[in-house]
Design an enzyme around this catalytic site. Structure first.
Site, PDB file in Angstrom:
ATOM      1  N   GLU A 163       0.818  -1.204   0.000  1.00 37.21           N
ATOM      2  CA  GLU A 163       0.000   0.000   0.000  1.00 37.21           C
ATOM      3  C   GLU A 163       0.861   1.267   0.000  1.00 37.21           C
ATOM      4  O   GLU A 163       0.544   2.232  -0.678  1.00 37.21           O
ATOM      5  CB  GLU A 163      -0.913  -0.016   1.229  1.00 37.21           C
ATOM      6  CG  GLU A 163      -2.014   1.022   1.144  1.00 37.21           C
ATOM      7  CD  GLU A 163      -2.795   1.121   2.451  1.00 37.21           C
ATOM      8  OE1 GLU A 163      -2.798   0.133   3.218  1.00 37.21           O
ATOM      9  OE2 GLU A 163      -3.372   2.188   2.697  1.00 37.21           O
ATOM     10  N   ASP A 164       1.935   1.255   0.775  1.00 37.73           N
ATOM     11  CA  ASP A 164       2.651   2.508   1.021  1.00 37.73           C
ATOM     12  C   ASP A 164       4.024   2.628   0.356  1.00 37.73           C
ATOM     13  O   ASP A 164       4.686   3.653   0.506  1.00 37.73           O
ATOM     14  CB  ASP A 164       2.868   2.693   2.535  1.00 37.73           C
ATOM     15  CG  ASP A 164       1.549   2.865   3.271  1.00 37.73           C
ATOM     16  OD1 ASP A 164       0.554   3.207   2.602  1.00 37.73           O
ATOM     17  OD2 ASP A 164       1.513   2.649   4.491  1.00 37.73           O
TER      18      ASP A 164
END
Ligand code: MN
Length: 742
Positions: free
Chosen positions: A90-91
Site C-alpha cells: 500500500e505505502d
C-alpha cells in the site's frame, strides 16, 4: 466472553528490533527457522526507509510492533512475516508480484487481504459500510489469518492513536468499537477485544473514560485488601478440597462497566458486580468441584449461574460463571475454568495455530461455523443492506441457548426461530420444517426461541422453504440454505416455461430448435449472450429476459423473412405465400383475438387467472410467469402478487378487442341483517344485470346477521360494479365486498 483478561497483551514486552521479535518467537517456538522473518524485515525496512510515522518514529517501528503482537498471540511464522510486510504494497514501491516472488503465494495472499481491508473505511454511509464488511468477510473466508494481522495492525494503531489529529481520533475509535472489537470478540480473542475496547473508550469519550478510570483505580486501591482476602479464602478452600489452582481478581474492564452503566441507566456507585475473580484448575471435573465449594462458601445469586462448559459459546469460550454474595455482602463474579479453556478464552481462534506450521493453516476450522456460513451467505445475497443486517446479528448480537430433545446444546443469535434450529441440524430438516414442539407445546415457524427451550422440529415431506422464511430466520446458515432452495426452484420452473416458449416460437415457423443446437450460429448466439447451453438459454427465456423471436430470426432468417414479406404491413408479396406462412399468420390472429389478455413480448402463451383474487376484465392486473403453466394473472392489489418473484413479472393488459364472450367467475361477500326475503331480492339483482350465480353459501352470525358468499359469472368489471351498486341499494344489506384471499 469474559470481562477481564489475565494474559493481557499490553503486559507483553514490546518489540523494538528484529532481534526482539525473534527472541519472542523463540519463547514459544524454539526451533523456528527465522530466516523468513529476517528476510521479511529486510524487505520491509528497505521499502519503508525514510518514512516517518506521525509519532516521529521511523515507519518500520509499526510493522515490527504489529509482528510483535502477532507473536504475543503465538501465531505462525507466515502471519508474523505478513505483519512485517503488511503495509509495503500500500505505502511503498513494492508490488504484490514482488512479494509473491520473494515469499510465495500464501504470504502474498495474506498481504493482499490485509491491504484490501486497509483501503476500506467503515466510517462511511450505511451502504458503504455494509459493502466493506462484506469484502472483509470475503477476505477472512480466504484465510482467517488476514483478519488476525488486521486486528494486530488496528491494535498498534490504537496504541499510538495519540499522535493522530484530534478530530480523527474519535472517528477511528468509533470504528474500532463498531467493527474490530466485536470481531476480536467473535474470534474469541478476549485479550485483544478488551484492549481495543478500552483504548477506543479513551478516545471516543475521553471525559467519561478518565472519570471512570479514576474511580476504579481509587476503588481498587481501597479494595486491595478485600481482593486479597477473597483470593486467600478461595485458595484455602480449594486447596483444602485437594485441588491445585491459580486465582486472579480485579475489576472488570472499563468499557464493560461503562456499557453496563449506560444500558441500565446507573451511576458508577450503583453498579454492584465490578469485581471478578478467576479460578484456573487442572481438569474439567475440578471446575464443577470448585463451583460446589464456592457455593457452599458464599450464597449464589439465582439466575446468574452459567455453564459455558456444557454449552460452549460460538467462539468456543468455555467457563463456569457464577455471581455470589461475597464478604461484606458484596456481589462478586467468579469464573472457573481449566488452563486449556483459559488459553482458548484469551487467544480464541489464534490458539488453534500456535506455532504449528501446517497445510491449510488459514482455513476456517469446523469450530467457526458461523464464519463459514457468513462467507457462504455473502456469495448468495445480492443486497448489501441485508448482508450488513445479517453480519450484525451473527457477529455482534447476544446469544441464546436451547436444547435438542437429546439434551444437546445449540447456540443462536437472539430472535432465532424453529427454522434456524432445523437448519442447524440438517439442511433437509430445514427445508421440510413445518413448526416445532417447544417444551412439548406446538409453536409456529415464527416463534422466537427462548433461552433454555427444548426444541423438537416437526417436518413434512410436502413442505418447502419460501421467500417469506427469510424474514423469520436470523442465522446466516438458514438464510443461505433458503436462498439456495428458492433459487434452484425458480430456475427449475423457468427452465420448463422457457423450453415451452421456445418450442412454441419455433413451431410457429414449422421449425424445431433441435435442428439448430449443433450449428455454429447457435454456439455464437450462446456466446454473445453469455450462456452455457440450451438449458441456460431456456432459463433466460423463462425469466422473460430473452425473446425467442430473435433466436428464430438468427437461426432461420429465411423462414422469418418470407413471413414478413408476404404478410407484414407494407410487405411486397414477390413470392407465392406458402401454406406454412399462411397458417402461421392465421394462428397468430386467432390467438390475439381469442385471448382475454395481451402479454407483452409473448404471444400464444397459456394464461391462468389467480384463484386467490379472480380478476375480471377491467380490473387493474399484473402477470407472472408461473410454474410450467404459462402465466398467471392477478389483480394488481392481490396480496399474492406482492409475494411473487418480481423478476418473473411480465407486462399484461386486457385484450380490448377480444371477441370472447366468456364470463369470468368472481366471489362476492354480502353482509346483511338476517331479514327474510333478502335472498330473493339479491338473486333478482343479479338476474337483472344478466349475472349468473354459480354457487352460494349462507351463514348466520350470533348477532343475527347473515353473511352470503356468491360465486358469480361476470363479463367484466363494469358489469360487476353495476351489480354491486344495485345490491347496496337493497334495504337490509350492510355491505357488499369483492372477496380475495388473505
Ligand atoms: Mn499498518
Amino acid at each position: 466472553m469474559s470481562d477481564f483478561a489475565t494474559g493481557d497483551l499490553q503486559n507483553e514486552k514490546p518489540v523494538k528490533t528484529i532481534e526482539d521479535l525473534i527472541a519472542k518467537v523463540r519463547t514459544y517456538f524454539p526451533t523456528a527457522d527465522v530466516t523468513l522473518l529476517e528476510k521479511a524485515y529486510q524487505v520491509s525496512e528497505r521499502a519503508h526507509d525514510g518514512q516517518i510515522r506521525r509519532s516521529g518514529e521511523p515507519y518500520i517501528f509499526h510493522p515490527l510492533s504489529v509482528a510483535g503482537i502477532l507473536a504475543d498471540l503465538k501465531l505462525d511464522l507466515a502471519s508474523i512475516a505478513t505483519g512485517l510486510l503488511h503495509d509495503t504494497v500500500e505505502d511503498t514501491d513494492i508490488t504484490l508480484d514482488d512479494i509473491r516472488k520473494d515469499f510465495g503465494d500464501v504470504i502474498a495472499l495474506l498481504v493482499d487481504g490485509v491491504t484490501k481491508i486497509s483501503l476500506m473505511s467503515f466510517r462511511n454511509t450505511h451502504e458503504k459500510q455494509g459493502e466493506n464488511i462484506r469484502k472483509m468477510i470475503v477476505a477472512m473466508g480466504k484465510d482467517v489469518r488476514v483478519i488476525l494481522v488486521k486486528l494486530a495492525d488496528r491494535l498498534h494503531n490504537m496504541r499510538t492513536l495519540n499522535s493522530m489529529p484530534y478530530e480523527k481520533q474519535a472517528l477511528i475509535a468509533q470504528e474500532t468499537l463498531d467493527i474490530y472489537a466485536p470481531l476480536a470478540g467473535r474470534m474469541g480473542i478476549s485479550s485483544l477485544k478488551i484492549e481495543l475496547e478500552d483504548l477506543s473508550f479513551r478516545y471516543y469519550r475521553p471525559d467519561k473514560f478518565y472519570e471512570l478510570n479514576q474511580k476504579i483505580q481509587k476503588q481498587e486501591k481501597e479494595r486491595y485488601h478485600y481482593i486479597e482476602d477473597v483470593k486467600k479464602l478461595l485458595i484455602n478452600e480449594i486447596t483444602k478440597a485437594g485441588f491445585k489452582c491459580e486465582v486472579y481478581g480485579r475489576s472488570k474492564h472499563l468499557w464493560s462497566i461503562y456499557r453496563k452503566m449506560l444500558n441500565r441507566n446507573l451511576e458508577f456507585e450503583q453498579i454492584s458486580d465490578i469485581l471478578a475473580f478467576r479460578v484456573l484448575v487442572e481438569n474439567l471435573n475440578e471446575c464443577y468441584g470448585v463451583l460446589g465449594h464456592v457455593h457452599s462458601l458464599w450464597r449464589p445469586i439465582p439466575g446468574r449461574f452459567k455453564d459455558f462448559i456444557a454449552m460452549p459459546k460460538n467462539n468456543n469460550y468455555q467457563s463456569l460463571h457464577t455471581t455470589v454474595i461475597g464478604p461484606d455482602a458484596e456481589r462478586i463474579e467468579i469464573q472457573i475454568r481449566t488452563q486449556e479453556m483459559h488459553l482458548i478464552a484469551e487467544k480464541g481462534i489464534a490458539a488453534h495455530w500456535k506455532y504449528k506450521e501446517q497445510k491449510n493453516a488459514g482455513q476456517i476450522s469446523d469450530q467457526f461455523d458461523w464464519l463459514r456460513d457468513l462467507v457462504n451467505l455473502h456469495q448468495q445475497s445480492g443486497n448489501s443492506d441485508e448482508f450488513l443486517e445479517n453480519v450484525k446479528t451473527n457477529l455482534f448480537e447476544s446469544e441464546i441457548f436451547v436444547f435438542t430433545p437429546k439434551g444437546e446444546v445449540k447456540e443462536f443469535p437472539e430472535g432465532a426461530t424453529p427454522i434456524d434450529f432445523a437448519y442447524s441440524i440438517h439442511t433437509t430438516l430445514g427445508n421440510t420444517c413445518t413448526g416445532a414442539r417447544v417444551n412439548g407445546k406446538i409453536v409456529p415457524l415464527k416463534y422466537k426461541l427462548q433461552n433454555g427451550d427444548t426444541v423438537e422440529v416437526m417436518n413434512s415431506k410436502t413442505q418447502h422453504p419460501s421467500k417469506d422464511w427469510l424474514k423469520i430466520c436470523v442465522t446466516s446458515k438458514a438464510q443461505g440454505k433458503i436462498r439456495t432452495f428458492v433459487k434452484e426452484e425458480q430456475r427449475k420452473q423457468a427452465l420448463i416455461i422457457g423450453k415451452d416458449i421456445i418450442d412454441k416460437e419455433f413451431r410457429k415457423y414449422g421449425l424445431s430448435i433441435s435442428r439448430f443446437i449443433k450449428t455454429d450460429e447457435f454456439e455464437k448466439y450462446l456466446k454473445e449472450n453469455g450462456l452455457q447451453d440450451l438449458d441456460d438459454l431456456s432459463v433466460k427465456v423463462g425469466y422473460g429476459k430473452l425473446e425467442p423471436k430473435h433466436l428464430v430470426e438468427r437461426l432461420a432468417p429465411s423462414s422469418v423473412v418470407s413471413d414478413l414479406q408476404n404478410f407484414g404491413p407494407g410487405g411486397v408479396a414477390n413470392d407465392t405465400p406458402t401454406f406454412l406462412s399462411k397458417m402461421v399468420k392465421s394462428a397468430h390472429a386467432k390467438t390475439k383475438s381469442n385471448s382475454l389478455v395481451i402479454v407483452e413480448g409473448l404471444e400464444d402463451v397459456l394464461v391462468h387467472f389467480g384463484r386467490c383474487c379472480h380478476p375480471i376484465p377491467g380490473d387493474a392486473i399484473v402477470a407472472f410467469i408461473s410454474r410450467g403453466r404459462g402465466i398467471t394473472v392477478h389483480r394488481a392489489d392481490c396480496v399474492r402478487a406482492y409475494s411473487m418473484d418480481q423478476e418473473r413479472q411480465v407486462e399484461v393488459q386486457w385484450n380490448k378487442s377480444s371477441n370472447l364472450t366468456l364470463s369470468r367467475t368472481t366471489k362476492l361477500m354480502i353482509t346483511s341483517s338476517d331479514a327474510p326475503g333478502l335472498l330473493k331480492l339479491m338473486s333478482e339483482a343479479f338476474a337483472v344485470q344478466g349475472v349468473n350465480i354459480n354457487n352460494a353459501t349462507i351463514r348466520t352470525t350470533k348477532d343475527k346477521k347473515a353473511v352470503c358468499y356468491f360465486d358469480v359469472s361476470v363479463k367484466d368489471a363494469s358489469q360487476l360494479n353495476q351489480v354491486i351498486f344495485d345490491l347496496q341499494k337493497i334495504k337490509g344489506i350492510i355491505s357488499v365486498e369483492r372477496m380475495r384471499q388473505k
